[in-house]
Design a protein around this motif. Structure first.
Motif, PDB file in Angstrom:
ATOM      1  N   ALA A  42       0.830  -1.204   0.000  1.00 31.99           N
ATOM      2  CA  ALA A  42       0.000   0.000   0.000  1.00 31.99           C
ATOM      3  C   ALA A  42       0.864   1.254   0.000  1.00 31.99           C
ATOM      4  CB  ALA A  42      -0.931  -0.005   1.207  1.00 31.99           C
ATOM      5  N   LYS A  43       1.957   1.241   0.762  1.00 32.80           N
ATOM      6  CA  LYS A  43       2.850   2.408   0.807  1.00 32.80           C
ATOM      7  C   LYS A  43       3.490   2.648  -0.551  1.00 32.80           C
ATOM      8  CE  LYS A  43       3.753   2.076   5.700  1.00 32.80           C
ATOM      9  NZ  LYS A  43       4.580   1.517   6.719  1.00 32.80           N
ATOM     10  N   VAL A  44       3.944   1.578  -1.203  1.00 39.39           N
ATOM     11  CA  VAL A  44       4.557   1.728  -2.527  1.00 39.39           C
ATOM     12  C   VAL A  44       3.523   2.256  -3.514  1.00 39.39           C
ATOM     13  CG1 VAL A  44       5.545   0.469  -4.486  1.00 39.39           C
ATOM     14  CG2 VAL A  44       6.403   0.056  -2.174  1.00 39.39           C
ATOM     15  N   LEU A  45       2.328   1.697  -3.493  1.00 41.62           N
ATOM     16  CA  LEU A  45       1.279   2.150  -4.406  1.00 41.62           C
ATOM     17  C   LEU A  45       0.943   3.619  -4.159  1.00 41.62           C
ATOM     18  CD1 LEU A  45      -0.481   1.100  -6.695  1.00 41.62           C
ATOM     19  CD2 LEU A  45      -2.175   0.436  -4.987  1.00 41.62           C
ATOM     20  N   ALA A  46       0.878   4.026  -2.895  1.00 39.91           N
ATOM     21  CA  ALA A  46       0.600   5.426  -2.564  1.00 39.91           C
ATOM     22  C   ALA A  46       1.703   6.346  -3.084  1.00 39.91           C
ATOM     23  CB  ALA A  46       0.435   5.588  -1.056  1.00 39.91           C
ATOM     24  N   LEU A  47       2.958   5.930  -2.944  1.00 41.47           N
ATOM     25  CA  LEU A  47       4.074   6.726  -3.468  1.00 41.47           C
ATOM     26  C   LEU A  47       3.975   6.873  -4.976  1.00 41.47           C
ATOM     27  CD1 LEU A  47       7.324   5.499  -1.660  1.00 41.47           C
ATOM     28  CD2 LEU A  47       6.373   7.807  -1.658  1.00 41.47           C
ATOM     29  N   LEU A  48       3.700   5.758  -5.653  1.00 46.32           N
ATOM     30  CA  LEU A  48       3.661   5.765  -7.108  1.00 46.32           C
ATOM     31  C   LEU A  48       2.466   6.548  -7.641  1.00 46.32           C
ATOM     32  CD1 LEU A  48       4.775   2.109  -7.865  1.00 46.32           C
ATOM     33  CD2 LEU A  48       6.164   4.200  -7.835  1.00 46.32           C
ATOM     34  N   ALA A  49       1.406   6.653  -6.844  1.00 46.59           N
ATOM     35  CA  ALA A  49       0.247   7.440  -7.264  1.00 46.59           C
ATOM     36  C   ALA A  49       0.604   8.925  -7.344  1.00 46.59           C
ATOM     37  CB  ALA A  49      -0.920   7.214  -6.310  1.00 46.59           C
ATOM     38  N   LEU A  50       1.645   9.332  -6.618  1.00 44.54           N
ATOM     39  CA  LEU A  50       2.102  10.730  -6.671  1.00 44.54           C
ATOM     40  C   LEU A  50       2.950  10.984  -7.907  1.00 44.54           C
ATOM     41  CD1 LEU A  50       3.101  11.187  -2.921  1.00 44.54           C
ATOM     42  CD2 LEU A  50       0.996  11.942  -4.053  1.00 44.54           C
ATOM     43  N   GLU A  51       3.803  10.002  -8.233  1.00 45.40           N
ATOM     44  CA  GLU A  51       4.660  10.110  -9.415  1.00 45.40           C
ATOM     45  C   GLU A  51       5.350   8.774  -9.662  1.00 45.40           C
ATOM     46  OE1 GLU A  51       8.289  12.458  -8.981  1.00 45.40           O
ATOM     47  OE2 GLU A  51       8.181  12.205  -6.814  1.00 45.40           O
ATOM     48  N   PRO A  52       5.564   8.425 -10.943  1.00 44.61           N
ATOM     49  CA  PRO A  52       6.341   7.212 -11.235  1.00 44.61           C
ATOM     50  C   PRO A  52       7.763   7.373 -10.702  1.00 44.61           C
ATOM     51  CG  PRO A  52       5.167   7.977 -13.188  1.00 44.61           C
ATOM     52  CD  PRO A  52       5.055   9.062 -12.144  1.00 44.61           C
ATOM     53  N   ARG A  79      -0.710  -8.191 -10.029  1.00 50.21           N
ATOM     54  CA  ARG A  79      -2.126  -7.902  -9.758  1.00 50.21           C
ATOM     55  C   ARG A  79      -2.683  -6.825 -10.687  1.00 50.21           C
ATOM     56  NH1 ARG A  79      -3.461  -6.854  -3.777  1.00 50.21           N
ATOM     57  NH2 ARG A  79      -5.428  -6.434  -4.815  1.00 50.21           N
ATOM     58  N   GLY A  80      -1.846  -6.302 -11.574  1.00 49.47           N
ATOM     59  CA  GLY A  80      -2.302  -5.288 -12.516  1.00 49.47           C
ATOM     60  C   GLY A  80      -2.417  -3.904 -11.923  1.00 49.47           C
ATOM     61  N   LEU A  81      -1.739  -3.661 -10.788  1.00 47.07           N
ATOM     62  CA  LEU A  81      -1.821  -2.359 -10.123  1.00 47.07           C
ATOM     63  C   LEU A  81      -0.653  -1.441 -10.484  1.00 47.07           C
ATOM     64  CD1 LEU A  81      -2.959  -3.600  -6.595  1.00 47.07           C
ATOM     65  CD2 LEU A  81      -4.381  -2.640  -8.421  1.00 47.07           C
ATOM     66  N   VAL A  82       0.434  -2.034 -10.957  1.00 49.90           N
ATOM     67  CA  VAL A  82       1.649  -1.280 -11.280  1.00 49.90           C
ATOM     68  C   VAL A  82       2.209  -1.816 -12.586  1.00 49.90           C
ATOM     69  CG1 VAL A  82       4.066  -0.934 -10.544  1.00 49.90           C
ATOM     70  CG2 VAL A  82       2.236  -0.703  -8.889  1.00 49.90           C
ATOM     71  N   GLU A  83       2.864  -0.934 -13.326  1.00 51.47           N
ATOM     72  CA  GLU A  83       3.578  -1.353 -14.532  1.00 51.47           C
ATOM     73  C   GLU A  83       4.953  -0.708 -14.530  1.00 51.47           C
ATOM     74  OE1 GLU A  83       1.479   0.039 -18.019  1.00 51.47           O
ATOM     75  OE2 GLU A  83       1.083   1.973 -17.094  1.00 51.47           O
ATOM     76  N   THR A  99      -0.994   1.610 -12.670  1.00 52.47           N
ATOM     77  CA  THR A  99      -1.944   1.480 -13.762  1.00 52.47           C
ATOM     78  C   THR A  99      -3.175   2.294 -13.377  1.00 52.47           C
ATOM     79  OG1 THR A  99      -2.971  -0.442 -12.755  1.00 52.47           O
ATOM     80  CG2 THR A  99      -1.147  -0.865 -14.305  1.00 52.47           C
ATOM     81  N   GLU A 100      -4.151   2.352 -14.253  1.00 52.64           N
ATOM     82  CA  GLU A 100      -5.388   3.053 -13.911  1.00 52.64           C
ATOM     83  C   GLU A 100      -6.027   2.421 -12.675  1.00 52.64           C
ATOM     84  OE1 GLU A 100      -9.599   3.854 -16.098  1.00 52.64           O
ATOM     85  OE2 GLU A 100      -7.784   4.118 -17.324  1.00 52.64           O
ATOM     86  N   GLU A 101      -6.045   1.080 -12.630  1.00 50.94           N
ATOM     87  CA  GLU A 101      -6.601   0.370 -11.467  1.00 50.94           C
ATOM     88  C   GLU A 101      -5.760   0.645 -10.218  1.00 50.94           C
ATOM     89  OE1 GLU A 101      -8.958  -1.819  -8.949  1.00 50.94           O
ATOM     90  OE2 GLU A 101      -9.413  -1.082 -10.948  1.00 50.94           O
ATOM     91  N   GLY A 102      -4.436   0.725 -10.376  1.00 47.77           N
ATOM     92  CA  GLY A 102      -3.562   1.017  -9.245  1.00 47.77           C
ATOM     93  C   GLY A 102      -3.798   2.403  -8.687  1.00 47.77           C
ATOM     94  N   ALA A 103      -3.962   3.381  -9.569  1.00 48.61           N
ATOM     95  CA  ALA A 103      -4.228   4.753  -9.127  1.00 48.61           C
ATOM     96  C   ALA A 103      -5.582   4.822  -8.420  1.00 48.61           C
ATOM     97  CB  ALA A 103      -4.191   5.714 -10.311  1.00 48.61           C
ATOM     98  N   SER A 104      -6.561   4.106  -8.946  1.00 49.69           N
ATOM     99  CA  SER A 104      -7.887   4.074  -8.327  1.00 49.69           C
ATOM    100  C   SER A 104      -7.831   3.406  -6.950  1.00 49.69           C
ATOM    101  CB  SER A 104      -8.849   3.319  -9.248  1.00 49.69           C
ATOM    102  OG  SER A 104     -10.085   3.138  -8.639  1.00 49.69           O
ATOM    103  N   THR A 105      -7.075   2.324  -6.850  1.00 51.25           N
ATOM    104  CA  THR A 105      -6.920   1.628  -5.567  1.00 51.25           C
ATOM    105  C   THR A 105      -6.214   2.533  -4.558  1.00 51.25           C
ATOM    106  OG1 THR A 105      -6.878  -0.525  -6.649  1.00 51.25           O
ATOM    107  CG2 THR A 105      -5.925  -0.408  -4.431  1.00 51.25           C
ATOM    108  N   ALA A 106      -5.174   3.237  -4.996  1.00 47.87           N
ATOM    109  CA  ALA A 106      -4.457   4.152  -4.104  1.00 47.87           C
ATOM    110  C   ALA A 106      -5.386   5.255  -3.601  1.00 47.87           C
ATOM    111  CB  ALA A 106      -3.245   4.752  -4.822  1.00 47.87           C
ATOM    112  N   GLN A 107      -6.252   5.756  -4.461  1.00 45.08           N
ATOM    113  CA  GLN A 107      -7.199   6.801  -4.059  1.00 45.08           C
ATOM    114  C   GLN A 107      -8.206   6.261  -3.047  1.00 45.08           C
ATOM    115  OE1 GLN A 107      -7.248  10.199  -4.939  1.00 45.08           O
ATOM    116  NE2 GLN A 107      -8.678  10.175  -3.231  1.00 45.08           N
ATOM    117  N   ARG A 108      -8.741   5.059  -3.294  1.00 48.85           N
ATOM    118  CA  ARG A 108      -9.699   4.455  -2.353  1.00 48.85           C
ATOM    119  C   ARG A 108      -9.023   4.196  -1.007  1.00 48.85           C
ATOM    120  NH1 ARG A 108     -10.768   1.317  -6.792  1.00 48.85           N
ATOM    121  NH2 ARG A 108      -9.974  -0.556  -5.774  1.00 48.85           N
ATOM    122  N   LEU A 109      -7.776   3.767  -1.045  1.00 48.52           N
ATOM    123  CA  LEU A 109      -7.014   3.531   0.184  1.00 48.52           C
ATOM    124  C   LEU A 109      -6.857   4.841   0.955  1.00 48.52           C
ATOM    125  CD1 LEU A 109      -5.299   1.507   1.861  1.00 48.52           C
ATOM    126  CD2 LEU A 109      -3.367   2.187   0.460  1.00 48.52           C
TER     127      LEU A 109
END
Length: 147
Positions: A42-52, A79-83, A99-109
């Protein structure tokens, strides 16, 4: 030689900071689990949602080994959340990006983290600014923020 005695106010402040950190981490872990993620994922996904970011930079931000980050990104990618994408500045470097799904998941989180948001909502803008600046000073950062 005995360690210097810490005053009661400092002890209380340190204890309160510890309580805030513990509550935040517990809520973060629960929120991550509700999305079938570990806290680290979750932390990695949150970081990546800010910038690759390249793996090395993710590791620096999380203060861990790049090999740990590679495993986390591998699992998020499966899981298709990051590329992984080539860095436009240096094509030898791969950037991890949501990914689009990863950004959406990070926002919901982020939206589900009430403890991280609700207590601060009761503070005025001036109080939140003061708290931010004091925390930056405690961390040895410039209270004015990054240059």
């Amino acid at each position: 030689m005995a360690a210097p005695r810490i005053d009661p106010l400092t002890l209380e402040v340190v204890d309160l900071i510890g309580t805030v950190v513990t509550r935040y981490h517990a809520e973060y872990e629960r929120a991550a689990a509700s999305h079938a993620l570990t806290g680290a994922q979750a932390k990695v996904l949150a970081l990546l949602a800010l910038e690759p970011l390249p793996m090395r930079r993710i590791a620096q931000k999380l203060k861990c080994e790049p090999s740990n980050v590679t495993g986390i990104v591998d699992r998020l990618e499966s899981r298709g959340l990051v590329e992984r994408l080539p860095d436009p500045q240096d094509r030898r470097v791969k950037l991890a990006a949501p990914t689009e799904e990863g950004a959406s998941t990070a926002q919901r989180l982020r939206d589900s983290l009430e403890f991280a948001r609700e207590p601060l909502a009761h503070l005025s803008d001036d109080e939140r600014t003061t708290l931010r600046d004091l925390l930056r000073r405690v961390l040895g950062e410039d209270p004015a923020g990054p240059a």
